[in-house]
Design a protein around this motif. Structure first.
Motif, PDB file in Angstrom:
ATOM      1  N   HIS A  36       2.206   4.704  -7.170  1.00 37.30           N
ATOM      2  CA  HIS A  36       2.104   4.014  -5.886  1.00 37.30           C
ATOM      3  C   HIS A  36       3.382   4.335  -5.117  1.00 37.30           C
ATOM      4  CE1 HIS A  36      -1.379   1.813  -7.303  1.00 37.30           C
ATOM      5  NE2 HIS A  36      -1.492   1.231  -6.115  1.00 37.30           N
ATOM      6  N   GLU A  60       3.426  -3.877  -2.825  1.00 37.20           N
ATOM      7  CA  GLU A  60       2.860  -2.915  -1.863  1.00 37.20           C
ATOM      8  C   GLU A  60       2.059  -3.634  -0.772  1.00 37.20           C
ATOM      9  OE1 GLU A  60       1.970  -3.386  -4.919  1.00 37.20           O
ATOM     10  OE2 GLU A  60      -0.190  -3.620  -4.957  1.00 37.20           O
ATOM     11  N   TRP A  61       1.945  -4.942  -0.912  1.00 38.01           N
ATOM     12  CA  TRP A  61       1.257  -5.775   0.085  1.00 38.01           C
ATOM     13  C   TRP A  61       2.254  -6.466   1.012  1.00 38.01           C
ATOM     14  CZ3 TRP A  61      -3.965  -7.994   0.589  1.00 38.01           C
ATOM     15  CH2 TRP A  61      -4.932  -7.304  -0.169  1.00 38.01           C
ATOM     16  N   HIS A 113      -2.437   4.060   1.360  1.00 36.15           N
ATOM     17  CA  HIS A 113      -2.697   2.714   0.840  1.00 36.15           C
ATOM     18  C   HIS A 113      -3.213   1.851   1.988  1.00 36.15           C
ATOM     19  CE1 HIS A 113      -2.002  -0.978  -1.597  1.00 36.15           C
ATOM     20  NE2 HIS A 113      -2.333  -0.148  -2.580  1.00 36.15           N
ATOM     21  N   HIS A 114      -3.279   0.523   1.762  1.00 28.82           N
ATOM     22  CA  HIS A 114      -3.908  -0.349   2.770  1.00 28.82           C
ATOM     23  C   HIS A 114      -3.153  -0.366   4.106  1.00 28.82           C
ATOM     24  CE1 HIS A 114      -5.938  -1.492  -0.799  1.00 28.82           C
ATOM     25  NE2 HIS A 114      -5.280  -2.586  -1.104  1.00 28.82           N
ATOM     26  N   TYR A 156      -5.821   8.868  -4.783  1.00 24.74           N
ATOM     27  CA  TYR A 156      -6.115   7.482  -4.415  1.00 24.74           C
ATOM     28  C   TYR A 156      -6.278   7.428  -2.905  1.00 24.74           C
ATOM     29  CZ  TYR A 156      -4.968   2.591  -3.238  1.00 24.74           C
ATOM     30  OH  TYR A 156      -4.976   1.324  -2.733  1.00 24.74           O
ATOM     31  N   TRP A 206     -10.004   8.562  -6.081  1.00 24.47           N
ATOM     32  CA  TRP A 206      -9.888   7.199  -6.630  1.00 24.47           C
ATOM     33  C   TRP A 206      -9.883   6.244  -5.443  1.00 24.47           C
ATOM     34  CZ3 TRP A 206      -7.696   2.474  -7.353  1.00 24.47           C
ATOM     35  CH2 TRP A 206      -7.777   1.897  -8.619  1.00 24.47           C
ATOM     36  N   ASP A 208     -10.188   2.738  -3.178  1.00 24.12           N
ATOM     37  CA  ASP A 208      -9.703   1.360  -3.221  1.00 24.12           C
ATOM     38  C   ASP A 208      -9.995   0.740  -1.858  1.00 24.12           C
ATOM     39  OD1 ASP A 208      -8.554  -0.797  -4.414  1.00 24.12           O
ATOM     40  OD2 ASP A 208      -6.521  -0.005  -4.468  1.00 24.12           O
ATOM     41  N   TRP A 211     -13.876  -3.436  -0.710  1.00 22.69           N
ATOM     42  CA  TRP A 211     -14.555  -4.715  -0.990  1.00 22.69           C
ATOM     43  C   TRP A 211     -15.005  -5.460   0.264  1.00 22.69           C
ATOM     44  CZ3 TRP A 211      -9.587  -3.696  -3.148  1.00 22.69           C
ATOM     45  CH2 TRP A 211      -8.519  -4.074  -2.346  1.00 22.69           C
ATOM     46  N   ARG A 241     -15.761   2.475  -7.630  1.00 19.43           N
ATOM     47  CA  ARG A 241     -15.290   1.626  -6.537  1.00 19.43           C
ATOM     48  C   ARG A 241     -15.694   2.128  -5.158  1.00 19.43           C
ATOM     49  NH1 ARG A 241      -9.460  -1.174  -7.128  1.00 19.43           N
ATOM     50  NH2 ARG A 241      -9.556  -1.553  -9.340  1.00 19.43           N
ATOM     51  N   GLU A 267      -8.779  -3.200 -14.132  1.00 23.37           N
ATOM     52  CA  GLU A 267      -7.458  -3.163 -13.507  1.00 23.37           C
ATOM     53  C   GLU A 267      -6.601  -4.273 -14.113  1.00 23.37           C
ATOM     54  OE1 GLU A 267      -7.223  -2.800  -9.190  1.00 23.37           O
ATOM     55  OE2 GLU A 267      -5.795  -4.446  -9.192  1.00 23.37           O
ATOM     56  N   VAL A 285      -6.325   0.825 -15.328  1.00 24.41           N
ATOM     57  CA  VAL A 285      -5.069   1.063 -14.609  1.00 24.41           C
ATOM     58  C   VAL A 285      -4.155  -0.136 -14.846  1.00 24.41           C
ATOM     59  CG1 VAL A 285      -5.972   2.703 -12.934  1.00 24.41           C
ATOM     60  CG2 VAL A 285      -6.131   0.273 -12.437  1.00 24.41           C
ATOM     61  N   TRP A 293       2.351  -2.946  -7.679  1.00 29.64           N
ATOM     62  CA  TRP A 293       2.179  -1.520  -7.998  1.00 29.64           C
ATOM     63  C   TRP A 293       3.253  -0.679  -7.325  1.00 29.64           C
ATOM     64  CZ3 TRP A 293      -2.029  -0.187 -11.204  1.00 29.64           C
ATOM     65  CH2 TRP A 293      -2.913  -1.238 -11.475  1.00 29.64           C
TER      66      TRP A 293
HETATM   67  O1  FHN Z   1      -4.898  -3.997  -3.438  1.00 32.07           O
HETATM   68  C1  FHN Z   1      -4.741  -2.905  -4.298  1.00 32.07           C
HETATM   69  C2  FHN Z   1      -3.421  -2.932  -4.998  1.00 32.07           C
HETATM   70  O2  FHN Z   1      -2.387  -2.936  -4.061  1.00 32.07           O
HETATM   71  C3  FHN Z   1      -3.291  -1.713  -5.908  1.00 32.07           C
HETATM   72  O3  FHN Z   1      -3.335  -0.524  -5.172  1.00 32.07           O
HETATM   73  C4  FHN Z   1      -4.422  -1.729  -6.907  1.00 32.07           C
HETATM   74  C5  FHN Z   1      -4.420  -0.559  -7.859  1.00 32.07           C
HETATM   75  O4  FHN Z   1      -5.539  -0.589  -8.659  1.00 32.07           O
HETATM   76  N1  FHN Z   1      -5.715  -1.724  -6.203  1.00 32.07           N
HETATM   77  C6  FHN Z   1      -5.913  -2.804  -5.250  1.00 32.07           C
HETATM   78  C7  FHN Z   1      -6.365  -4.039  -5.887  1.00 32.07           C
HETATM   79  O5  FHN Z   1      -7.505  -3.803  -6.641  1.00 32.07           O
END
Ligand code: FHN
Length: 460
Positions: A36, A60-61, A113-114, A156, A206, A208, A211, A241, A267, A285, A293
């Protein structure tokens, strides 16, 4: 070959359980590395001396710092971080070499990432590595360096984006929202195809952040896109996913079939036992800290998993035919922590000394002895001993009608590797099992699990 979806599930699996070269490789990876790395790495879960611990879901959030306690003006400061992202210590080749030494056979790298920041110079966004002082393509450097070390690369990619003007969590409700959401879907498609075009050596994607109701309700789009992605890179591996079915089911569709090539739901937790896996391929993971992460500058008071714990988790995964993927969160300069190095070194020594028990081995249909974890390759059973029984021996229970039984045993970590094996039938007719005791070495290697290799031979 494509399997026919169950009657009432049109957007179910695209493929049945794959048994091609790529999936066979996946099954034998054993150990992976998750990285990450992004703008959040510059902060280490702190901003201007204030800790975000307890105020955001994970390091990371940090951009989602609870507004009631966030620094004044937040997240403006976060969204400007890219202007100073210039990791002076980043050396993809060193990371890749260390990953190989750790025994990792695949890597999963956060391309986006997000927070929406692209670690490659995407032509479909302004918010990318090209807008930083760093003169390079981080994803490109990672892909090249890891592939050169013989490590398979998975990218990812978070669909969810916190600060994209067209992103929304709910399913679009108005014509205007639908238009925005369509634009977002097109952008997602363009970035994914771009990644595969720029880095065709990748073995998997991968996913993410899949949801939210907006994405879940876009199952038809995702179904078509999955086909496009698979066509772009033959053999590409996509976990469960990515997309939902038309009934809103994720990971496993409404008729019970897996929505991807392997189960991606493990996870920070492992299956209780192999029966819950339903024959699915899977990996787990795992963070080193309880959660978080991305880089965490101050880990005071957090339980960091020890090398021994990681080895145990790895062997538990292998005993249920899964892979363990250990996460690292380098800091904003590209440096790993001492603890991460310690874990990687310990895993490297373990996987090198016990390669046969880790990579080519899987589940064994024998009751697990209390002393440890079983893996096997048909000819041999490997016992990862976690605790030495007071008897000084490990007892293996074998069905009385078994065609192969323990014959000899060795422990390479002991000064005298050969171990005695005793057949002990407890004499109960109704007991379907018979027992083999392996005497453990008198001098046990201190402080670490160790492997006892039991050779099986034909009965009679
Ligand atoms: O929200 C993410 C989290 O920050 C991280 O990246 C993980 C890694 O599996 N995936 C998400 C939560 O499921």
């Amino acid at each position: 070959p494509a399997t026919a979806p169950a009657d009432d599930v049109r957007f179910g699996p695209l493929v049945g359980r794959r048994d091609d070269e790529a999936m066979r490789a996946f099954r034998s990876y054993g150990l992976g590395q998750f990285i990450h790395w992004g703008l959040y790495s510059m902060l280490g879960n702190e901003f201007e001396g204030r800790s975000a611990r307890g105020h955001a879901a994970a390091s990371e959030w940090i951009r989602q710092w609870n507004p009631r306690t966030a620094p004044e003006g937040w997240p403006r400061q976060y969204d400007a971080l890219h202007r100073s992202f210039d990791p002076s210590d980043f050396d993809a080749r060193r990371w890749a070499r260390e990953a190989r030494q750790m025994g990792a056979r695949y890597v999963i790298f956060t391309t986006k990432h997000h927070d929406g920041f692209a670690m490659w110079p995407s032509a479909h966004s302004e918010y990318t590595i090209a807008a930083t002082p760093y003169e390079g393509d981080i994803v490109g450097e990672i892909v090249e360096a890891y592939a050169a070390e013989g490590i398979d690369v998975f990218l990812y990619y978070s669909v969810l984006e916190w600060n994209h003007p067209d992103y929304m969590a709910h399913a679009p409700r108005t014509a205007q929202e639908r238009e925005r959401w369509e634009r977002f879907l097109e952008y997602t498609r363009a970035q994914l195809l771009e990644l595969l075009e720029l880095y065709p050596q990748v073995k998997g994607l991968w996913f993410d952040g899949t949801w939210d109701a907006s994405w879940v309700s876009s199952y038809e789009f995702a179904y078509a896109l999955e086909q496009e992605l698979r066509a772009a890179v033959p053999g590409l591996i996509i976990g469960s996913r990515f997309r939902a079915d038309e009934h809103g089911s994720r990971h496993v569709d409404s008729s019970g079939a897996l929505l991807g090539d392997y189960q991606q739901g493990w996870e920070r937790k492992l299956p209780q036992d192999i029966t819950v896996l339903d024959g699915q391929d899977w990996d787990c993971v795992m963070t080193i800290a309880p959660n978080g992460w991305g880089h965490i500058r101050d880990t005071t008071g957090l339980h960091l998993k020890s090398p021994q714990e990681m080895i145990e988790l790895l062997m538990r995964c292998r005993s249920m035919n899964g892979n363990l993927v250990v996460n690292i969160g380098p800091d904003g300069e590209g440096r790993l922590s001492c603890h991460e190095h310690e874990i990687m070194t310990a895993l490297g020594e373990w996987t090198e000394q016990n390669a046969a028990a880790v990579y080519g081995a899987g589940h064994v249909e024998l009751p697990e002895p209390r002393a440890g974890i079983l893996t096997g390759d048909g000819q041999r059973v490997f016992v990862t001993v976690l605790a030495v029984p007071v008897s000084g021996a490990i007892r293996l229970a074998v069905p009385k009608d078994s065609a192969r039984v323990p014959v000899t045993a060795r422990c390479e970590a002991a000064s005298s590797p050969e171990l005695a094996v005793h057949h002990r039938d407890v004499g109960l007719d109704r007991d379907p099992m018979t027992y083999y005791d392996v005497d453990l070495p008198a001098q046990i290697p201190p402080g670490r699990p160790f492997v006892v290799t039991v050779e099986l031979g034909e009965v009679g």
